[in-house]
Design an enzyme around this catalytic site. Structure first.
Site, PDB file in Angstrom:
ATOM      1  N   TYR A 178     -29.646  13.902  28.294  1.00 41.34           N
ATOM      2  CA  TYR A 178     -30.104  12.528  28.518  1.00 41.34           C
ATOM      3  C   TYR A 178     -28.941  11.589  28.334  1.00 41.34           C
ATOM      4  O   TYR A 178     -28.188  11.704  27.353  1.00 41.34           O
ATOM      5  CB  TYR A 178     -31.206  12.150  27.522  1.00 41.34           C
ATOM      6  CG  TYR A 178     -32.557  12.076  28.191  1.00 41.34           C
ATOM      7  CD1 TYR A 178     -32.761  11.205  29.260  1.00 41.34           C
ATOM      8  CD2 TYR A 178     -33.621  12.871  27.778  1.00 41.34           C
ATOM      9  CE1 TYR A 178     -33.983  11.142  29.904  1.00 41.34           C
ATOM     10  CE2 TYR A 178     -34.848  12.812  28.414  1.00 41.34           C
ATOM     11  CZ  TYR A 178     -35.016  11.944  29.480  1.00 41.34           C
ATOM     12  OH  TYR A 178     -36.223  11.882  30.124  1.00 41.34           O
ATOM     13  N   GLU A 187     -29.132   7.835  29.241  1.00 44.43           N
ATOM     14  CA  GLU A 187     -29.509   6.502  29.740  1.00 44.43           C
ATOM     15  C   GLU A 187     -28.457   5.480  29.336  1.00 44.43           C
ATOM     16  O   GLU A 187     -27.927   5.516  28.220  1.00 44.43           O
ATOM     17  CB  GLU A 187     -30.882   6.103  29.187  1.00 44.43           C
ATOM     18  CG  GLU A 187     -32.003   6.741  29.996  1.00 44.43           C
ATOM     19  CD  GLU A 187     -33.294   6.878  29.233  1.00 44.43           C
ATOM     20  OE1 GLU A 187     -33.227   7.304  28.069  1.00 44.43           O
ATOM     21  OE2 GLU A 187     -34.347   6.567  29.793  1.00 44.43           O
ATOM     22  N   ASP A 197     -25.378  -0.307  54.466  1.00 43.31           N
ATOM     23  CA  ASP A 197     -25.904   1.001  54.064  1.00 43.31           C
ATOM     24  C   ASP A 197     -25.210   2.031  54.953  1.00 43.31           C
ATOM     25  O   ASP A 197     -25.557   2.181  56.132  1.00 43.31           O
ATOM     26  CB  ASP A 197     -27.423   1.027  54.262  1.00 43.31           C
ATOM     27  CG  ASP A 197     -28.017   2.382  53.898  1.00 43.31           C
ATOM     28  OD1 ASP A 197     -27.253   3.366  53.771  1.00 43.31           O
ATOM     29  OD2 ASP A 197     -29.247   2.463  53.754  1.00 43.31           O
ATOM     30  N   THR A 245     -25.943   7.475  50.692  1.00 44.02           N
ATOM     31  CA  THR A 245     -26.365   8.740  50.108  1.00 44.02           C
ATOM     32  C   THR A 245     -25.112   9.599  50.027  1.00 44.02           C
ATOM     33  O   THR A 245     -24.093   9.290  50.653  1.00 44.02           O
ATOM     34  CB  THR A 245     -27.415   9.465  50.975  1.00 44.02           C
ATOM     35  OG1 THR A 245     -26.917   9.538  52.306  1.00 44.02           O
ATOM     36  CG2 THR A 245     -28.743   8.747  50.958  1.00 44.02           C
ATOM     37  N   LYS A 292     -25.166  13.452  53.155  1.00 47.60           N
ATOM     38  CA  LYS A 292     -25.155  13.539  54.628  1.00 47.60           C
ATOM     39  C   LYS A 292     -23.729  13.884  55.072  1.00 47.60           C
ATOM     40  O   LYS A 292     -23.233  14.933  54.678  1.00 47.60           O
ATOM     41  CB  LYS A 292     -25.679  12.225  55.216  1.00 47.60           C
ATOM     42  CG  LYS A 292     -27.136  11.943  54.799  1.00 47.60           C
ATOM     43  CD  LYS A 292     -27.709  10.750  55.519  1.00 47.60           C
ATOM     44  CE  LYS A 292     -29.172  10.551  55.196  1.00 47.60           C
ATOM     45  NZ  LYS A 292     -29.424   9.607  54.107  1.00 47.60           N
ATOM     46  N   ARG A 326     -27.620  15.935  46.902  1.00 44.21           N
ATOM     47  CA  ARG A 326     -28.578  14.890  47.265  1.00 44.21           C
ATOM     48  C   ARG A 326     -28.516  13.777  46.227  1.00 44.21           C
ATOM     49  O   ARG A 326     -28.668  14.027  45.033  1.00 44.21           O
ATOM     50  CB  ARG A 326     -30.010  15.442  47.282  1.00 44.21           C
ATOM     51  CG  ARG A 326     -30.208  16.646  48.155  1.00 44.21           C
ATOM     52  CD  ARG A 326     -31.673  16.873  48.437  1.00 44.21           C
ATOM     53  NE  ARG A 326     -32.121  15.874  49.363  1.00 44.21           N
ATOM     54  CZ  ARG A 326     -31.905  15.927  50.683  1.00 44.21           C
ATOM     55  NH1 ARG A 326     -31.269  16.926  51.218  1.00 44.21           N
ATOM     56  NH2 ARG A 326     -32.331  14.970  51.467  1.00 44.21           N
TER      57      ARG A 326
END
Ligand code: DSN
Length: 412
Positions: free
Chosen positions: A53, A55, A198, A224, A227, A233
């Site tokens: 974790y 955060e 984008d 992203t 691609k 991903r």
């Protein structure tokens, strides 16, 4: 590919992974948004980092024990900034849609106005589709493409002047021409709007200098990583330093909890790979292959939206064949080619049926396909579409696809 432990613990899932590997090895992947990432990226994603974790931001975490995670996340941030020539990077978004959502949250209040490309003309769901958060909570105005498959920049300016958006979005998930980021900046300046690019689809081309970069012109750049960039991903947001805090806060605590640090490590590895000279060659080959595929299809008598592509993708316009995108994507699957149905501009069919098929070359280029192979792929596609009811013919075409796949082994 080592699946030793999954096979022992969960043979049921292991079997499906093996079948999926075989499917990828034995099919020609033309889904424009997919790619085949490196084993190095996969190792990072399958590493012990999944246990942690973290955060918050590097050195400002809500949990202890983040000393190595911090280094990895900072490496990913620095590599993203360097590769795309941007001042700040947040590498935590779980996806491109969440990256876009964070830009909305950092820059606007619900009800504020956005100008973006219409989904059916090639835009993205998260740029303002009425069924997405962006369209549900913001006032969205859209621009489209003209008969030549191009953005009409005069029309975008006119719409911007008419609607005075707070944010203009450029970038698409189905646009085959070069995007003129400078023109978008001029339009945004004319109406005092912020500008988001984008670049999810073209990130690998931008990184390699094969498509112009938005860095000089845009306030925010989202992408992203899976691609044309060929990473795991996920998403990344980059911006000018003045927006860094607002973006970081929008990602966490605004929209996400714990970042996926194993995926962030995979992003770091992919960003390093994308900075190498061989990646530049790869990106150049993606475009050469797309042009060869488009020309091959045109030579076979097929229509392509906007004619010759300038990047990694194109949309076959099936209207004159009387066949639908849905049916023909299924026929292509039968002959060992994976692609997706897609609307064409002014499509008479619904988005579930469509009159088009989108085709892209990042994944086959990773495998090693060259222009001659793409011409063979074009012939297979055209034959499959023109004789889609001939089962024997389709079987022969399947064998031709398999021959190409065997010529370029994947993960073996
Ligand atoms: N689903 C992606 C694509 O196929 O282009 C966009 O997010």
């Amino acid at each position: 590919m080592n699946l030793e432990n999954i096979k022992r613990v969960d043979p049921e899932v292991a079997q499906q992974i093996e079948l999926e590997l075989q499917r990828q090895q034995e099919t020609i992947e033309l889904i424009a948004s997919e790619n085949c990432t490196s084993l190095a990226v996969m190792e990072a994603c399958g590493s012990v980092l999944t246990n942690k974790y973290a955060e918050g931001k590097p050195h400002k975490r809500y949990y202890n024990g983040c000393e190595y995670i911090d280094v990895i996340e900072e490496i990913a941030q620095k590599r993203a900034c360097k590769l795309f020539n941007m001042e700040h990077a947040n590498v935590q978004p779980h996806s491109g849609a969440q990256a876009n959502m964070a830009v909305f949250m950092a820059t606007m209040k619900p009800g504020d106005r956005v100008l973006s490309m219409d989904l059916s003309n090639g835009g993205h769901l998260s740029h303002g589709s009425p069924v997405n958060f962006s369209g549900l909570y913001f006032d969205v105005k859209s621009y489209g493409i003209n008969d030549y498959g191009e953005i009409d920049y005069d029309n975008v300016l006119q719409l911007a002047k008419e609607h005075r958006p707070k944010l203009i979005i450029c970038g698409a998930s189905n646009y085959s021409k070069i995007i003129d980021f400078k023109k978008f900046r001029e339009i945004a300046d004319e109406v005092g709007a912020l500008l988001l690019a984008d670049i999810a689809h073209i990130a690998g081309l931008v990184a390699a200098g094969v498509h112009p970069s938005p860095s000089e012109y845009c306030d925010f750049v989202t992408t992203t990583t899976h691609k044309s960039l060929r990473g795991p991903r996920g998403g990344i947001i980059m911006c000018k330093e003045q927006y860094a805090n607002a973006i970081d806060k929008a990602v966490f605590p605004g929209l996400q909890g714990g970042p996926l640090e194993h995926i962030i490590a995979g992003k770091a590895v992919a960003l390093l790979e994308a900075s190498k000279p061989e990646f530049k060659e790869y990106a150049q080959q993606i475009v050469k292959n797309a042009k060869a595929l488009a020309q091959g299809l045109i030579d076979e008598g097929m229509d392509i939206v906007g004619g010759m592509t300038e990047n990694h993708l194109m949309t076959l316009d099936l209207r004159k064949t009387g066949k639908t995108g849905k049916d023909m994507a299924n026929v292509l699957e039968k002959v060992g080619i994976t692609a997706n149905k897609n609307t064409v501009p002014n499509d008479p069919q619904s988005p579930f049926v469509t009159s088009g098929i989108r085709l892209g070359t990042p994944a086959v280029t990773t495998r090693g396909f060259k222009q001659d192979d793409m011409i063979e792929v074009a012939k297979i596609i055209a034959s499959a579409i023109f004789s889609s009811d001939n089962e024997i013919g389709l079987n022969n075409l399947r064998q031709r696809s398999l021959k190409l796949c065997n010529k370029y082994p994947l993960y073996s």
